[in-house]
Motif scaffolding. Structure first.
Motif, PDB file in Angstrom:
ATOM      1  N   CYS A  19      10.492  -9.525   8.466  1.00  0.00           N
ATOM      2  CA  CYS A  19       9.284  -9.593   7.430  1.00  0.00           C
ATOM      3  C   CYS A  19       8.446  -8.318   7.042  1.00  0.00           C
ATOM      4  O   CYS A  19       8.391  -8.195   5.945  1.00  0.00           O
ATOM      5  CB  CYS A  19       8.278 -10.660   7.907  1.00  0.00           C
ATOM      6  N   PHE A  20       8.297  -7.617   8.138  1.00  0.00           N
ATOM      7  CA  PHE A  20       7.549  -6.439   7.627  1.00  0.00           C
ATOM      8  C   PHE A  20       8.113  -5.048   7.370  1.00  0.00           C
ATOM      9  O   PHE A  20       7.590  -4.298   6.898  1.00  0.00           O
ATOM     10  CB  PHE A  20       6.271  -6.230   8.833  1.00  0.00           C
ATOM     11  N   LEU A  21       9.475  -5.120   7.893  1.00  0.00           N
ATOM     12  CA  LEU A  21      10.137  -3.795   7.723  1.00  0.00           C
ATOM     13  C   LEU A  21      10.850  -3.722   6.373  1.00  0.00           C
ATOM     14  O   LEU A  21      11.091  -4.835   6.018  1.00  0.00           O
ATOM     15  CB  LEU A  21      11.260  -3.392   8.970  1.00  0.00           C
ATOM     16  N   THR A  76       9.855  -5.333   1.119  1.00  0.00           N
ATOM     17  CA  THR A  76       9.946  -6.274   2.486  1.00  0.00           C
ATOM     18  C   THR A  76       9.954  -7.574   2.034  1.00  0.00           C
ATOM     19  O   THR A  76       9.819  -8.187   0.745  1.00  0.00           O
ATOM     20  CB  THR A  76       8.704  -5.968   3.272  1.00  0.00           C
ATOM     21  N   VAL A  77      10.238  -8.499   2.845  1.00  0.00           N
ATOM     22  CA  VAL A  77      10.274  -9.978   2.554  1.00  0.00           C
ATOM     23  C   VAL A  77       9.055 -10.533   2.087  1.00  0.00           C
ATOM     24  O   VAL A  77       8.714 -11.109   1.299  1.00  0.00           O
ATOM     25  CB  VAL A  77      10.734 -10.817   3.942  1.00  0.00           C
ATOM     26  N   ILE A  78       7.853  -9.647   2.799  1.00  0.00           N
ATOM     27  CA  ILE A  78       6.288 -10.065   2.241  1.00  0.00           C
ATOM     28  C   ILE A  78       6.349  -9.614   0.772  1.00  0.00           C
ATOM     29  O   ILE A  78       5.759 -10.596   0.162  1.00  0.00           O
ATOM     30  CB  ILE A  78       5.602  -9.489   3.326  1.00  0.00           C
ATOM     31  N   ASP A  79       6.682  -8.610   0.357  1.00  0.00           N
ATOM     32  CA  ASP A  79       6.612  -8.236  -1.015  1.00  0.00           C
ATOM     33  C   ASP A  79       7.468  -9.238  -1.632  1.00  0.00           C
ATOM     34  O   ASP A  79       6.750  -9.517  -2.835  1.00  0.00           O
ATOM     35  CB  ASP A  79       7.507  -6.832  -1.290  1.00  0.00           C
ATOM     36  N   ALA A  80       8.543  -9.451  -1.393  1.00  0.00           N
ATOM     37  CA  ALA A  80       9.311 -10.584  -2.274  1.00  0.00           C
ATOM     38  C   ALA A  80       8.699 -11.820  -2.358  1.00  0.00           C
ATOM     39  O   ALA A  80       8.579 -12.363  -3.432  1.00  0.00           O
ATOM     40  CB  ALA A  80      10.642 -11.110  -1.609  1.00  0.00           C
ATOM     41  N   ILE A  81       7.932 -12.228  -1.399  1.00  0.00           N
ATOM     42  CA  ILE A  81       7.014 -13.438  -1.367  1.00  0.00           C
ATOM     43  C   ILE A  81       5.947 -13.307  -2.515  1.00  0.00           C
ATOM     44  O   ILE A  81       5.468 -14.101  -3.300  1.00  0.00           O
ATOM     45  CB  ILE A  81       6.541 -13.902   0.044  1.00  0.00           C
ATOM     46  N   LEU A 120      10.973 -22.639  -4.323  1.00  0.00           N
ATOM     47  CA  LEU A 120      11.919 -23.478  -3.557  1.00  0.00           C
ATOM     48  C   LEU A 120      12.901 -22.569  -2.980  1.00  0.00           C
ATOM     49  O   LEU A 120      13.067 -23.021  -1.665  1.00  0.00           O
ATOM     50  CB  LEU A 120      13.001 -24.085  -4.914  1.00  0.00           C
ATOM     51  N   SER A 121      12.898 -21.325  -3.293  1.00  0.00           N
ATOM     52  CA  SER A 121      14.135 -20.509  -2.694  1.00  0.00           C
ATOM     53  C   SER A 121      13.441 -20.031  -1.560  1.00  0.00           C
ATOM     54  O   SER A 121      13.855 -19.955  -0.253  1.00  0.00           O
ATOM     55  CB  SER A 121      14.608 -19.382  -3.559  1.00  0.00           C
ATOM     56  N   LEU A 122      12.248 -19.673  -1.633  1.00  0.00           N
ATOM     57  CA  LEU A 122      11.554 -19.067  -0.293  1.00  0.00           C
ATOM     58  C   LEU A 122      11.293 -20.037   0.577  1.00  0.00           C
ATOM     59  O   LEU A 122      11.431 -19.868   1.864  1.00  0.00           O
ATOM     60  CB  LEU A 122       9.987 -18.651  -0.989  1.00  0.00           C
ATOM     61  N   TYR A 123      11.160 -21.343   0.248  1.00  0.00           N
ATOM     62  CA  TYR A 123      10.907 -22.373   1.212  1.00  0.00           C
ATOM     63  C   TYR A 123      12.055 -22.567   1.865  1.00  0.00           C
ATOM     64  O   TYR A 123      11.991 -22.723   3.229  1.00  0.00           O
ATOM     65  CB  TYR A 123      10.296 -23.441   0.295  1.00  0.00           C
ATOM     66  N   VAL A 124      13.257 -22.868   1.253  1.00  0.00           N
ATOM     67  CA  VAL A 124      14.368 -23.155   1.990  1.00  0.00           C
ATOM     68  C   VAL A 124      15.014 -21.858   2.642  1.00  0.00           C
ATOM     69  O   VAL A 124      15.856 -22.124   3.717  1.00  0.00           O
ATOM     70  CB  VAL A 124      15.307 -24.109   1.126  1.00  0.00           C
ATOM     71  N   GLY A 125      15.006 -20.777   2.069  1.00  0.00           N
ATOM     72  CA  GLY A 125      15.614 -19.604   2.545  1.00  0.00           C
ATOM     73  C   GLY A 125      14.746 -18.957   3.766  1.00  0.00           C
ATOM     74  O   GLY A 125      15.366 -18.489   4.679  1.00  0.00           O
ATOM     75  N   VAL A 126      13.456 -19.075   3.537  1.00  0.00           N
ATOM     76  CA  VAL A 126      12.571 -18.121   4.570  1.00  0.00           C
ATOM     77  C   VAL A 126      11.489 -19.121   5.446  1.00  0.00           C
ATOM     78  O   VAL A 126      11.697 -19.030   6.502  1.00  0.00           O
ATOM     79  CB  VAL A 126      12.031 -17.088   3.881  1.00  0.00           C
ATOM     80  N   VAL A 127      10.866 -20.011   4.627  1.00  0.00           N
ATOM     81  CA  VAL A 127       9.949 -20.748   5.573  1.00  0.00           C
ATOM     82  C   VAL A 127      10.562 -21.664   6.525  1.00  0.00           C
ATOM     83  O   VAL A 127      10.344 -21.821   7.552  1.00  0.00           O
ATOM     84  CB  VAL A 127       8.965 -21.386   4.455  1.00  0.00           C
ATOM     85  N   ALA A 136      15.959 -15.525  -7.829  1.00  0.00           N
ATOM     86  CA  ALA A 136      14.718 -15.498  -7.325  1.00  0.00           C
ATOM     87  C   ALA A 136      14.674 -14.068  -6.793  1.00  0.00           C
ATOM     88  O   ALA A 136      13.284 -13.555  -7.052  1.00  0.00           O
ATOM     89  CB  ALA A 136      14.530 -16.535  -6.273  1.00  0.00           C
ATOM     90  N   ILE A 137      15.246 -13.572  -6.021  1.00  0.00           N
ATOM     91  CA  ILE A 137      15.184 -12.159  -5.443  1.00  0.00           C
ATOM     92  C   ILE A 137      15.331 -11.100  -6.611  1.00  0.00           C
ATOM     93  O   ILE A 137      14.294 -10.254  -6.605  1.00  0.00           O
ATOM     94  CB  ILE A 137      16.586 -12.058  -4.430  1.00  0.00           C
ATOM     95  N   MET A 138      15.935 -11.443  -7.570  1.00  0.00           N
ATOM     96  CA  MET A 138      16.027 -10.296  -8.466  1.00  0.00           C
ATOM     97  C   MET A 138      14.749 -10.278  -9.217  1.00  0.00           C
ATOM     98  O   MET A 138      14.345  -9.201  -9.629  1.00  0.00           O
ATOM     99  CB  MET A 138      17.293 -10.384  -9.510  1.00  0.00           C
ATOM    100  N   VAL A 139      14.355 -11.527  -9.840  1.00  0.00           N
ATOM    101  CA  VAL A 139      13.109 -11.341 -10.455  1.00  0.00           C
ATOM    102  C   VAL A 139      11.986 -10.646  -9.816  1.00  0.00           C
ATOM    103  O   VAL A 139      11.094 -10.108 -10.376  1.00  0.00           O
ATOM    104  CB  VAL A 139      12.960 -13.020 -11.113  1.00  0.00           C
ATOM    105  N   GLY A 140      11.864 -11.268  -8.527  1.00  0.00           N
ATOM    106  CA  GLY A 140      10.778 -10.567  -7.698  1.00  0.00           C
ATOM    107  C   GLY A 140      10.761  -9.429  -7.582  1.00  0.00           C
ATOM    108  O   GLY A 140       9.759  -8.783  -7.550  1.00  0.00           O
ATOM    109  N   ILE A 141      12.114  -8.672  -7.389  1.00  0.00           N
ATOM    110  CA  ILE A 141      12.289  -7.367  -6.868  1.00  0.00           C
ATOM    111  C   ILE A 141      12.059  -6.565  -8.181  1.00  0.00           C
ATOM    112  O   ILE A 141      11.307  -5.627  -8.179  1.00  0.00           O
ATOM    113  CB  ILE A 141      13.148  -6.985  -6.061  1.00  0.00           C
ATOM    114  N   VAL A 142      13.017  -6.625  -9.237  1.00  0.00           N
ATOM    115  CA  VAL A 142      13.139  -5.691 -10.346  1.00  0.00           C
ATOM    116  C   VAL A 142      11.838  -5.957 -11.362  1.00  0.00           C
ATOM    117  O   VAL A 142      12.263  -6.857 -12.225  1.00  0.00           O
ATOM    118  CB  VAL A 142      14.671  -5.971 -10.974  1.00  0.00           C
ATOM    119  N   GLN A 143      10.991  -5.247 -11.235  1.00  0.00           N
ATOM    120  CA  GLN A 143       9.721  -5.264 -11.965  1.00  0.00           C
ATOM    121  C   GLN A 143       9.294  -3.860 -12.496  1.00  0.00           C
ATOM    122  O   GLN A 143       8.296  -3.462 -11.918  1.00  0.00           O
ATOM    123  CB  GLN A 143       8.630  -6.113 -11.363  1.00  0.00           C
TER     124      GLN A 143
END
Lengths: 198, 201
Positions: free
Chosen positions: A58-60, A75-80, A94-101, B153-160
């Motif tokens: 999460c933090f790296l 980082t994963v936290i950034d993505a969140i 949705l994707s965070l919930y099923v993918g990470v949480v 979801a990942i792309m939208v979150g990252i590529v800004q």
């Protein structure tokens, strides 16, 4: 003697002298009817490992991008935190919930169930945890999320210069430990103790 | 060979803790979960989820999945357009992966589950063995359809990168996510034991 029914075709199977080393399969549809999990201490150490890997992942930083001179490391936290800005927040949640949480919740539930168990102590909340675990497990999709990170990285290769970092390695290690723990952990082993009590 | 089923023995299997018990109780005596010999209204609920999933798949394939802004120009792609993009860029591995996850798996699931519902509803027990194999396959591959949603979801979150590069999710992503969740729910509510129920009498 133990009477069991197959959950996928309904056939009743009588097991004489249950041996926990063996896996029992349904004679008609080949579904696994009884298969004991690993020792609790093994599962507990494996899931604790998974939790540590998850925290590190999460933090790296996962990767760094460079476009036209500006660079971002993610980082994963950034993505969140960044996902919420976009209009399609339902997709992000949705994707965070099923993918990470959910993978995290599933691992924590195993630990919460097994720590009291390893001291031969059963708590009232254990039954609730077990039910939630059975309900949530099919929805934990960490491996799909991992593949999605790889695909996004390949996609971004066209637009940006990127480098992978240790976060990805820890996420993969987390996946391995996560899968080992949910394969080893069989809630029926604990339910059986309640059945014997009654 | 004759098999005895739980219905013949008037017993019920708890699907939460897998304890077999006599059916007079409405709740499992071990884990206190509600128990039923077969999932109640399994075929109806599964059918409703299946139809809604199919309806959501239509906009998911027509509308725009993701738009990207690169150096001031906006390009929008549907699911299929995104796959074609990978094949044109000679990224056959990722192209095939997304093609399987976003197009093959959802339609395969819908066709297979319709077949399973047909077998269970009209008691075509000669297809039971094929049916249970299909059921296990669609149960296993179901979650992999989420791949494209996660990528968006990942792309939208990252590529800004403000004006340099920007990714925007399109309405198809919402439709597709709904469709995938609905197919998973449809498979979850389908009781595979209904494929066999006519076998022993």
């Amino acid at each position: 003697m133990l009477n069991k029914a197959c959950a996928e075709c309904g056939v009743i199977v009588e097991i004489k002298n249950l041996n926990t080393k063996y896996t029992y399969k349904c004679p008609r549809c080949n579904y696994t009817i009884v298969s004991s999990g690993e020792r609790f201490s093994y599962i507990l150490s494996m899931s604790a490992t998974a939790l540590l890997f998850f925290i590190s992942a999460c933090f790296l930083p996962l990767m760094t991008f460079e476009i036209g001179g500006s660079s971002i490391s993610v980082t994963v936290i950034d993505a969140i935190t960044k996902m919420g800005y976009e209009g399609y927040w339902i997709i992000s949640i949705l994707s965070l919930y099923v993918g990470v949480v959910l993978p995290l919740v599933v691992i924590s539930l195993i630990i919460l169930i097994l720590v009291p168990r390893s001291f031969n102590y059963s708590t009232d909340s254990e039954r609730a945890y077990l039910k939630v675990y059975t309900m949530l497990r099919p929805w934990a999709m960490a491996e799909v999320y991992m593949l999605a990170i790889v695909v996004s990285a390949i996609k971004l290769k066209a637009v940006a210069i990127f480098t992978l970092h240790s976060g990805v390695l820890f996420f993969i290690l987390f996946l391995v430990a996560f899968y080992a723990s949910i394969i080893w952990f069989n809630p029926e082993d604990i339910w059986q103790k309640y059945e014997i009590q009654k | 060979m004759k098999y005895r089923s739980d219905i013949d023995e008037k017993m019920t299997l708890c699907l939460s803790c897998h304890t077999l018990q006599f059916e007079q109780n409405s709740n499992c005596y071990v884990c206190d979960n509600e128990i039923h010999q077969r999932k109640p209204n399994s075929l109806k609920i599964s059918f409703i989820f299946l139809i809604s999933a199919f309806l959501f798949l239509i906009p998911a394939n027509i509308l725009i999945m993701m738009s990207s802004v690169e150096a001031g120009t906006l390009t929008s792609k549907t699911i299929f357009g995104g796959i074609l993009f990978f094949f044109k860029a000679e990224d056959y591995f990722v192209g095939t992966l997304i093609f399987l996850a976003s197009i093959v798996i959802p339609f395969f699931k819908i066709i297979s589950l319709s077949f399973l519902l047909y077998v269970a509803k009209y008691k075509k027990q000669r297809y039971s063995h094929v049916g249970i194999k299909l059921y296990r396959i669609i149960d296993f591959i179901g979650k992999w359809s989420m791949l494209d949603i996660f990528v968006v979801a990942i792309m939208v979150g990252i590529v800004q990168f403000n004006n340099l590069a920007l990714m925007i999710a399109g309405p198809a992503s919402f439709a597709f996510a709904t469709a995938v969740v609905l197919t998973i729910l449809a498979v979850e509510h389908f009781d595979p034991r209904l494929l066999w129920s006519n076998d022993e009498q």
